[in-house]
Write an enzyme that holds these catalytic residues in place. Structure first.
Site, PDB file in Angstrom:
ATOM      1  N   CYS A  58     -49.441 -33.852  24.171  1.00 25.67           N
ATOM      2  CA  CYS A  58     -50.033 -33.204  22.988  1.00 25.67           C
ATOM      3  C   CYS A  58     -51.557 -33.155  23.035  1.00 25.67           C
ATOM      4  O   CYS A  58     -52.162 -32.097  22.845  1.00 25.67           O
ATOM      5  CB  CYS A  58     -49.542 -33.889  21.713  1.00 25.67           C
ATOM      6  SG  CYS A  58     -50.063 -35.612  21.512  1.00 25.67           S
TER       7      CYS A  58
ATOM      8  N   HIS B 259     -49.756 -37.905  17.362  1.00 26.93           N
ATOM      9  CA  HIS B 259     -49.456 -36.529  17.743  1.00 26.93           C
ATOM     10  C   HIS B 259     -50.526 -35.593  17.189  1.00 26.93           C
ATOM     11  O   HIS B 259     -51.142 -35.864  16.149  1.00 26.93           O
ATOM     12  CB  HIS B 259     -48.082 -36.102  17.224  1.00 26.93           C
ATOM     13  CG  HIS B 259     -47.618 -34.793  17.785  1.00 26.93           C
ATOM     14  ND1 HIS B 259     -47.436 -34.584  19.136  1.00 26.93           N
ATOM     15  CD2 HIS B 259     -47.335 -33.599  17.184  1.00 26.93           C
ATOM     16  CE1 HIS B 259     -47.050 -33.340  19.348  1.00 26.93           C
ATOM     17  NE2 HIS B 259     -46.984 -32.724  18.186  1.00 26.93           N
TER      18      HIS B 259
ATOM     19  N   HIS C 180     -48.141 -26.652  19.883  1.00 25.66           N
ATOM     20  CA  HIS C 180     -48.224 -28.054  20.295  1.00 25.66           C
ATOM     21  C   HIS C 180     -47.227 -28.341  21.408  1.00 25.66           C
ATOM     22  O   HIS C 180     -46.317 -27.551  21.681  1.00 25.66           O
ATOM     23  CB  HIS C 180     -47.994 -28.990  19.105  1.00 25.66           C
ATOM     24  CG  HIS C 180     -46.582 -29.010  18.583  1.00 25.66           C
ATOM     25  ND1 HIS C 180     -45.996 -30.137  18.042  1.00 25.66           N
ATOM     26  CD2 HIS C 180     -45.631 -28.038  18.494  1.00 25.66           C
ATOM     27  CE1 HIS C 180     -44.754 -29.856  17.650  1.00 25.66           C
ATOM     28  NE2 HIS C 180     -44.519 -28.601  17.905  1.00 25.66           N
TER      29      HIS C 180
END
Length: 392
Positions: free
Chosen positions: A304, A352, A364
């Site tokens: 990420c 994240h 993402h």
């Protein structure tokens, strides 16, 4: 003679106690019931589908957290290795200079030996534990020529600096070893969490996997609905801002026509950020479909924070490697004011991050086993959103 002893009752003996046949049957029934009762929890020990889903999600989040720790340890290790290498090279160069200075002093000692000169005693100086020890015990410097003094000064300086750099190099190598240990630990943690998640999923039946997919679909539909709500809210706010700007412009024009001699206008929006954000988003869109791989920064795969870092690098903006640092690499803005290019961070432990593309959506790299994709920022529920940061 006949025996007067009473005959023993029929039955069995339990724990040294004689029991009648009826009691034996009752005990047998109790034992069977006990076995059934003990067998029941074994069937109930199997977690529910919801519990499995939560456990798997938790494991992936823990793996994400360990991944960011791995990324930080990897970055620290790389920097520490570079520093250690530089110090080792520096020590080698200084050692060479120290040897040259020692050779020059040695030439003075050889000359004294050949000529029989008694002063200055350079040979004794070289045999002392340290130059300072010798200076403290003699008046060597008072008896040296100018050239000899320069040679001794150079030797003392080179020796001091070399010893200092050797110590720095030793400490740097120790730190490097610690960083490598942290890196190894973080890597093992990621691998263990992912293995646990895969093991849980492997135990599900085909029917349970289908039900789990249905639950995930419902979550995605709810996330899409929330994204639509945010898109409408942001559109309404934008319209309100434009109307306010028009009214301000109209008022300024009226004031100017009344002979005030001056006029004002609304400051233009910052187009610099939008330009950079467009470049970052163009890069991110080009990565859609590439696999998530923990610790990866491209070009074939990403995690990420590796994706967001690479996207903004394409726009000329350098972001730190980890989510923990990226969250501090810009200005925090309310979610309702999020603009394309902003970074959306998730969970209290910041494990994240995605890049906002507008209308409640983001690009993402979700987790292992998935690919870079567009998805609602509400993909894991509204409560999972931590903050929004504008990086440039």
């Amino acid at each position: 003679m006949a025996s007067h002893r009473k005959s023993r009752p029929t039955g069995t003996r339990v724990a040294g106690i004689r029991t009648p046949a009826l009691a034996t049957a009752a005990l047998t029934s109790v034992a069977l019931l006990s076995q059934s009762a003990n067998a029941a929890p074994e069937a109930d020990d199997k977690p529910s589908l919801e519990e499995v889903e939560k456990k798997v999600d938790d494991l992936y989040r823990q793996a994400g957290s360990a991944t960011e720790k791995y990324n930080a340890a990897k970055e620290k290790t790389a920097k520490q290795r570079k520093r250690a290498d530089a110090l080792i090279d520096d020590v080698a160069k200084r050692t060479q200079k120290l040897n040259e200075a020692r050779e020059e002093l040695g030439s003075f000692a050889s000359a004294q030996y050949r000529t029989g000169a008694a002063a200055p005693d350079t040979a004794t100086f070289l045999l002392a534990d340290t130059p300072q020890d010798y200076f403290d015990q003699t008046q060597l410097m008072d008896r040296m020529t100018g050239r000899q003094k320069v040679a001794v000064d150079d030797y003392v300086t080179q020796q001091s600096e070399t010893m200092k750099k050797r110590q720095e190099a030793t400490e740097s190598l120790e730190t490097l070893t610690e960083s490598q240990g942290d890196l190894k630990t973080a890597k093992a943690t990621v691998q263990r969490k992912l293995a646990d998640a895969r093991e849980l999923m492997s135990k599900l039946t085909a029917e349970e996997k289908a039900r789990l997919a249905a639950i995930e679909k419902e979550k995605q539909e709810e996330a899409a609905r929330k994204a639509d709500e945010l898109a409408r809210q942001q559109a309404a706010q934008q319209q309100a801002r434009e109307e306010a700007a028009q009214q301000q412009d109209s008022g300024s024009s009226s004031s100017g026509s009344a002979g005030s001699g001056s006029s004002t206008s609304t400051a233009p929006a910052d187009s610099s950020y939008a330009t950079k954000a467009d470049k970052a988003l163009a890069f991110a869109r080009a990565q859609i479909g590439k696999p998530y791989v923990w610790g990866a920064v491209g070009p074939g795969s990403y995690d990420c924070s590796g994706l967001t870092q690479a996207a903004w690098k394409a726009a000329g903006v350098t972001l730190p490697r980890t989510t923990y640092d990226q969250v501090n690499a810009g200005t925090t803005v309310p979610l309702s004011q999020a603009q394309p290019g902003d970074l959306v961070f998730f969970y209290d432990d910041l494990t994240h991050v995605g890049i906002y593309i507008g209308n409640g959506m983001m690009i993402h790299a979700p987790k292992p086993g998935t690919y870079v994709r567009e998805e609602s920022i509400y993909y894991d529920g509204e409560s999972s959103i931590h903050s929004v940061v504008r990086p440039a």
